[in-house]
Scaffold this motif. Structure first.
Motif, short mmCIF file in Angstrom:
data_model
loop_
_atom_site.label_atom_id
_atom_site.label_comp_id
_atom_site.label_asym_id
_atom_site.label_seq_id
_atom_site.Cartn_x
_atom_site.Cartn_y
_atom_site.Cartn_z
N PHE A 243 0.87 -1.31 0.06
CA PHE A 243 -0.01 0.11 0.00
C PHE A 243 0.74 1.19 -0.11
N VAL A 244 1.85 1.19 0.73
CA VAL A 244 2.86 2.31 0.94
C VAL A 244 3.56 2.60 -0.46
N VAL A 245 4.15 1.44 -1.00
CA VAL A 245 4.84 1.65 -2.18
C VAL A 245 3.96 2.09 -3.33
N GLY A 246 2.85 1.79 -3.47
CA GLY A 246 1.88 2.11 -4.42
C GLY A 246 1.47 3.48 -4.13
N ALA A 247 1.11 4.05 -3.15
CA ALA A 247 0.68 5.34 -2.69
C ALA A 247 2.14 6.11 -3.23
N GLN A 248 3.14 5.91 -2.63
CA GLN A 248 4.43 6.83 -2.85
C GLN A 248 4.44 6.90 -4.39
N SER A 249 4.57 5.73 -5.05
CA SER A 249 4.92 5.97 -6.58
C SER A 249 3.78 6.56 -7.22
N ARG A 250 2.64 6.37 -6.98
CA ARG A 250 1.33 7.26 -7.46
C ARG A 250 1.60 8.86 -7.19
N PHE A 251 1.66 9.02 -6.01
CA PHE A 251 1.72 10.49 -5.60
C PHE A 251 3.00 11.17 -6.26
N GLU A 252 3.99 10.45 -6.45
CA GLU A 252 5.24 10.93 -7.14
C GLU A 252 4.92 11.25 -8.34
N ALA A 253 4.16 10.42 -9.15
CA ALA A 253 3.91 10.62 -10.84
C ALA A 253 3.07 11.57 -11.03
N ILE A 254 2.11 12.07 -10.07
CA ILE A 254 1.16 13.15 -10.22
C ILE A 254 1.61 14.44 -9.65
N SER A 255 2.63 14.54 -8.87
CA SER A 255 3.15 15.59 -8.03
C SER A 255 2.95 16.74 -8.77
N ASP A 256 3.24 17.00 -9.87
CA ASP A 256 3.29 18.22 -10.76
C ASP A 256 1.82 18.93 -10.87
N GLN A 257 0.65 18.13 -10.47
CA GLN A 257 -0.45 18.39 -10.88
C GLN A 257 -1.31 18.57 -9.42
N VAL A 258 -0.70 18.25 -8.23
CA VAL A 258 -1.23 18.02 -7.01
C VAL A 258 -1.30 19.49 -6.30
N GLU A 259 -2.38 19.62 -5.66
CA GLU A 259 -2.73 20.70 -4.84
C GLU A 259 -3.21 20.22 -3.39
N MET A 260 -2.51 20.79 -2.32
CA MET A 260 -2.96 20.15 -0.94
C MET A 260 -4.19 21.02 -0.43
N ILE A 261 -4.83 20.16 0.49
CA ILE A 261 -6.36 20.65 0.61
C ILE A 261 -6.21 20.35 2.16
N ASN A 262 -7.13 20.92 3.02
CA ASN A 262 -7.21 20.74 4.47
C ASN A 262 -8.81 20.79 4.95
N PRO A 263 -9.14 20.07 5.98
CA PRO A 263 -10.51 20.22 6.51
C PRO A 263 -10.91 21.62 6.53
N GLY A 264 -12.26 21.96 6.31
CA GLY A 264 -12.80 23.30 6.28
C GLY A 264 -12.58 23.95 5.25
N GLN A 265 -11.85 23.67 4.15
CA GLN A 265 -11.69 24.24 2.69
C GLN A 265 -12.81 23.89 1.88
N GLU A 266 -13.12 25.10 1.20
CA GLU A 266 -14.15 24.67 0.00
C GLU A 266 -13.01 24.23 -1.15
N VAL A 267 -13.18 23.06 -1.53
CA VAL A 267 -12.30 22.46 -2.39
C VAL A 267 -12.58 22.46 -3.89
N PHE A 268 -13.86 22.72 -4.29
CA PHE A 268 -14.47 22.93 -5.43
C PHE A 268 -15.77 23.60 -5.49
N PRO A 269 -16.31 24.31 -6.21
CA PRO A 269 -17.46 25.04 -5.97
C PRO A 269 -18.61 24.25 -5.18
N GLY A 270 -19.02 25.00 -3.98
CA GLY A 270 -19.90 24.15 -3.13
C GLY A 270 -19.52 22.94 -2.30
N VAL A 271 -18.24 22.53 -2.37
CA VAL A 271 -17.96 21.37 -1.75
C VAL A 271 -16.85 21.55 -0.72
N GLU A 272 -17.38 21.11 0.45
CA GLU A 272 -16.50 21.44 1.74
C GLU A 272 -15.77 20.01 2.31
#
Length: 323
Positions: free
Chosen positions: A197-226
């Motif tokens: 699970f860890v190896v799979g998560a790390q490799s996939r996160f690294e592959a999409i890292s250029d397109q990643v934005e970090m989010i946090n609880p309470g944030q509106e992450v998409f119009p009308g989505v909390e």
């Protein structure tokens, strides 16, 4: 723990590169028991739910095969039988559906999780077929919003050539989830059966890292989505409330994961939760809230298409599915 404030670049870790695809699949073997048999046919997509300014649609990624002693490692056979047999359900194996939520609003289309792809269990990985059948091209997806980084929610982000499937999308990842899976010591501290699970998560996160934005609880992450903190299943597990005027619909992820066990015995520890006690606390508080406000829910592993509401049933709860 590595600090990764946003997307990061770099080659895959030596731990990741030293483990082959075969090793990844072997590590998931305990979860795949019985999966080859298949467990019925479900539609690849459900009819859309209309919103005041868009629509929600659920797509199937297939189903998993999970041994009951993995899901309920602390319960006796008698306790499991007393819960499951009145519903006519197996006491030895669960075959949960995998329901991926798509949200259309304006000119944007969001997916909440992306399924498991072809490298986790043979009865899963159907998402792209459903999208194609419904006329949705992967390039149409503008936002991919992750609840957490377990294989059946994340691994479908890459194709067979390890390229991002949703090439035009931004990927929204809970900061706490990214920090946990990408930490230097996570692989070493993970039980052997979940190291893949860890190896799979790390490799996939690294592959999409250029397109990643970090989010946090309470944030509106998409119009009308909390974003809502529903951690416990994983350290950064996040659910998403879709607001629609006075109505709301909660995309649960795995915060509530079974239509019988989670509702009737929310206090039971689940072997799928990384923090079993916190996972139970999250379920109980979330069910209490949902029973009070009667928000609609979409559960990733509730019976396809996973749409319904939570109601009180004495001292417990029940899932009331919508057709």
């Amino acid at each position: 723990m590595r600090s990764v404030p946003k997307a990061r670049q770099g080659s895959r870790s030596s731990n990741a590169s030293s483990l082959s695809r075969r090793t990844l699949l072997t590590g998931a073997g305990a979860l795949a028991a019985g999966a080859m048999a298949g467990f019925g046919i479900r539609p690849l997509w459900a009819n859309p739910i209309s919103l005041s300014d868009g629509e929600v649609q659920v797509f199937s990624d297939g189903n998993l095969g999970l041994p009951m002693n993995f899901i309920l490692p602390e319960q006796t056979e008698a306790e499991i039988a007393a819960l499951m047999e009145p519903h006519g359900l197996s006491t030895t194996m669960l075959t949960p559906d995998c329901n991926v939520t798509l949200l259309r609003r304006g000119d944007r289309i969001a997916l909440f999780d992306v399924g498991s792809g072809s490298n986790f269990q043979p009865t899963a990985g159907e998402l792209l077929s459903g999208l194609e059948e419904a006329g949705v091209d992967p390039s149409d997806i503008t936002d991919v919003i992750f609840t957490h980084a377990h294989p059946d929610h994340l691994w479908g982000v890459l194709d067979e050539f390890d390229d991002p499937v949703f090439s035009e999308a931004r990927y929204l990842v809970p900061q706490a989830e990214w920090d946990y899976w990408m930490a230097d010591d996570t692989l070493a501290n993970m039980p052997e059966e979940r190291k893949s699970f860890v190896v799979g998560a790390q490799s996939r996160f690294e592959a999409i890292s250029d397109q990643v934005e970090m989010i946090n609880p309470g944030q509106e992450v998409f119009p009308g989505v909390e974003a809502l903190d529903t951690s416990g299943h994983t350290p950064g597990h996040t659910s998403y409330m879709i607001h629609d005027g006075s109505e709301s619909l909660l995309v649960l992820g795995d915060a509530i994961s079974n239509a019988v066990i989670s509702f009737e015995r929310p206090e039971w520890h689940s072997g799928s939760d990384q923090d079993r006690e916190k996972g139970a606390q999250t379920r109980k508080s979330l069910l209490d809230r949902l029973a009070n406000d009667q928000s609609r829910i979409i559960g990733y592993h509730l019976p396809n298409p996973g749409i319904g509401r939570a109601e009180r049933d004495g001292t417990a709860y029940r899932f009331v599915a919508e057709s």
